[in-house]
Design a protein around this motif. Structure first.
Motif, PDB file in Angstrom:
ATOM      1  N   UNK A  28      50.963 -30.503 -37.089  1.00 55.64           N
ATOM      2  CA  UNK A  28      49.513 -31.135 -37.457  1.00 55.64           C
ATOM      3  C   UNK A  28      48.681 -30.225 -38.577  1.00 55.64           C
ATOM      4  N   UNK A  29      47.922 -31.400 -39.053  1.00 57.89           N
ATOM      5  CA  UNK A  29      47.109 -30.805 -40.391  1.00 57.89           C
ATOM      6  C   UNK A  29      46.101 -29.973 -39.734  1.00 57.89           C
ATOM      7  N   UNK A  30      45.831 -28.775 -40.196  1.00 60.85           N
ATOM      8  CA  UNK A  30      44.896 -27.603 -39.646  1.00 60.85           C
ATOM      9  C   UNK A  30      43.836 -27.557 -40.951  1.00 60.85           C
ATOM     10  N   UNK A  31      42.708 -27.124 -40.591  1.00 61.87           N
ATOM     11  CA  UNK A  31      41.908 -26.769 -41.522  1.00 61.87           C
ATOM     12  C   UNK A  31      42.190 -25.295 -42.179  1.00 61.87           C
ATOM     13  N   UNK A  32      42.119 -25.364 -43.531  1.00 60.37           N
ATOM     14  CA  UNK A  32      42.433 -24.092 -44.214  1.00 60.37           C
ATOM     15  C   UNK A  32      41.793 -22.714 -43.685  1.00 60.37           C
ATOM     16  N   UNK A  33      40.526 -22.984 -43.201  1.00 61.69           N
ATOM     17  CA  UNK A  33      39.757 -21.406 -42.979  1.00 61.69           C
ATOM     18  C   UNK A  33      40.472 -21.204 -41.373  1.00 61.69           C
ATOM     19  N   UNK A  34      40.963 -21.918 -40.490  1.00 66.47           N
ATOM     20  CA  UNK A  34      41.650 -21.388 -39.301  1.00 66.47           C
ATOM     21  C   UNK A  34      42.897 -20.958 -39.851  1.00 66.47           C
ATOM     22  N   UNK A  35      43.614 -21.283 -40.620  1.00 63.40           N
ATOM     23  CA  UNK A  35      44.838 -20.847 -40.985  1.00 63.40           C
ATOM     24  C   UNK A  35      44.535 -19.423 -41.691  1.00 63.40           C
ATOM     25  N   UNK A  36      43.625 -19.402 -42.582  1.00 58.87           N
ATOM     26  CA  UNK A  36      43.605 -17.986 -42.999  1.00 58.87           C
ATOM     27  C   UNK A  36      43.026 -17.125 -42.101  1.00 58.87           C
ATOM     28  N   UNK A  37      42.392 -17.275 -41.086  1.00 51.89           N
ATOM     29  CA  UNK A  37      42.108 -16.393 -39.901  1.00 51.89           C
ATOM     30  C   UNK A  37      42.988 -16.023 -39.091  1.00 51.89           C
ATOM     31  N   UNK A  38      44.327 -16.969 -39.095  1.00 53.35           N
ATOM     32  CA  UNK A  38      45.317 -16.355 -38.272  1.00 53.35           C
ATOM     33  C   UNK A  38      46.056 -15.257 -38.654  1.00 53.35           C
ATOM     34  N   UNK A  81      52.614 -21.399 -41.559  1.00 52.30           N
ATOM     35  CA  UNK A  81      51.962 -22.384 -41.665  1.00 52.30           C
ATOM     36  C   UNK A  81      52.206 -22.977 -43.323  1.00 52.30           C
ATOM     37  N   UNK A  82      52.109 -24.173 -43.539  1.00 56.72           N
ATOM     38  CA  UNK A  82      52.580 -24.675 -44.795  1.00 56.72           C
ATOM     39  C   UNK A  82      51.364 -25.246 -45.464  1.00 56.72           C
ATOM     40  N   UNK A 108      48.446 -27.633 -44.476  1.00 59.26           N
ATOM     41  CA  UNK A 108      47.127 -28.059 -45.125  1.00 59.26           C
ATOM     42  C   UNK A 108      47.588 -28.548 -46.466  1.00 59.26           C
ATOM     43  N   UNK A 109      47.003 -29.628 -46.805  1.00 60.56           N
ATOM     44  CA  UNK A 109      47.201 -30.329 -48.019  1.00 60.56           C
ATOM     45  C   UNK A 109      46.000 -29.883 -48.879  1.00 60.56           C
ATOM     46  N   UNK A 121      41.210 -33.877 -47.317  1.00 62.51           N
ATOM     47  CA  UNK A 121      42.455 -32.520 -47.067  1.00 62.51           C
ATOM     48  C   UNK A 121      43.023 -32.599 -45.581  1.00 62.51           C
ATOM     49  N   UNK A 122      41.947 -32.861 -44.693  1.00 64.34           N
ATOM     50  CA  UNK A 122      42.627 -32.518 -43.464  1.00 64.34           C
ATOM     51  C   UNK A 122      42.120 -33.732 -42.476  1.00 64.34           C
ATOM     52  N   UNK A 123      42.421 -34.872 -42.580  1.00 63.99           N
ATOM     53  CA  UNK A 123      42.026 -35.776 -41.811  1.00 63.99           C
ATOM     54  C   UNK A 123      43.279 -35.932 -40.658  1.00 63.99           C
ATOM     55  N   UNK A 124      43.042 -36.861 -39.837  1.00 68.56           N
ATOM     56  CA  UNK A 124      44.173 -37.074 -38.838  1.00 68.56           C
ATOM     57  C   UNK A 124      45.578 -37.425 -39.387  1.00 68.56           C
ATOM     58  N   UNK A 125      46.521 -36.785 -38.953  1.00 65.68           N
ATOM     59  CA  UNK A 125      47.807 -37.095 -39.695  1.00 65.68           C
ATOM     60  C   UNK A 125      48.141 -38.655 -39.734  1.00 65.68           C
TER      61      UNK A 125
END
Length: 133
Positions: A28-38, A81-82, A108-109, A121-125
């Motif tokens: 799934x598409x995930x917000x960038x701020x959630x990815x960076x905090x991972x 994460x891509x 994340x796109x 950038x991160x709508x529903x897939x």
């Protein structure tokens, strides 16, 4: 014989379209701020070197899609994460990495800043793929 050649050609085209354009289940598409905090995960930037250099994201590993087959081996220790510039690149890279046993947690796109895009950038897939509802 002619029917067999046409059938094989059609099947190959359908398979090609499936691999590139059909969404990968479970990613799934995930917000960038959630990815960076991972923690405990790789953030793999598959955009080309020029785009990744001009629009850097801290903590990412830049391996462009064209080089992924040669340089994926160090990614199997953690989740991935891509970060990509389009959904086709996400589909191709996800399928490749999943075949190699690497777990993909999301994507994340990041669209090219000079191209106008009506996709956020991160709508529903499903919306990203043009299927509304």
């Amino acid at each position: 014989m002619y029917f067999t050649i046409i059938s094989v050609t059609i099947l190959l085209k359908v398979y090609y379209l499936y691999r590139r354009h059909f969404p990968v289940k479970g990613i799934e598409c995930i917000k960038l701020d959630k990815i960076v905090k991972t923690n405990n995960a790789y953030i793999l930037d598959i955009r080309d070197y020029e785009l990744a250099h001009h629009h850097q994201i801290k903590g990412t590993i830049n391996i462009p899609l064209a080089y992924l087959k040669r340089n994926y081996r160090g990614l199997n220790e953690k989740n991935v994460y891509i970060i990509a510039s389009n959904i086709v690149d996400v589909n191709i890279s996800s399928r490749f990495l999943l075949r190699k046993g690497i777990k993909i947690n999301g994507f994340y796109l990041i669209h090219h800043p000079n191209k106008k895009s009506n996709i956020q950038n991160c709508k529903n897939r499903r919306v990203i793929h043009g299927v509304h509802g």
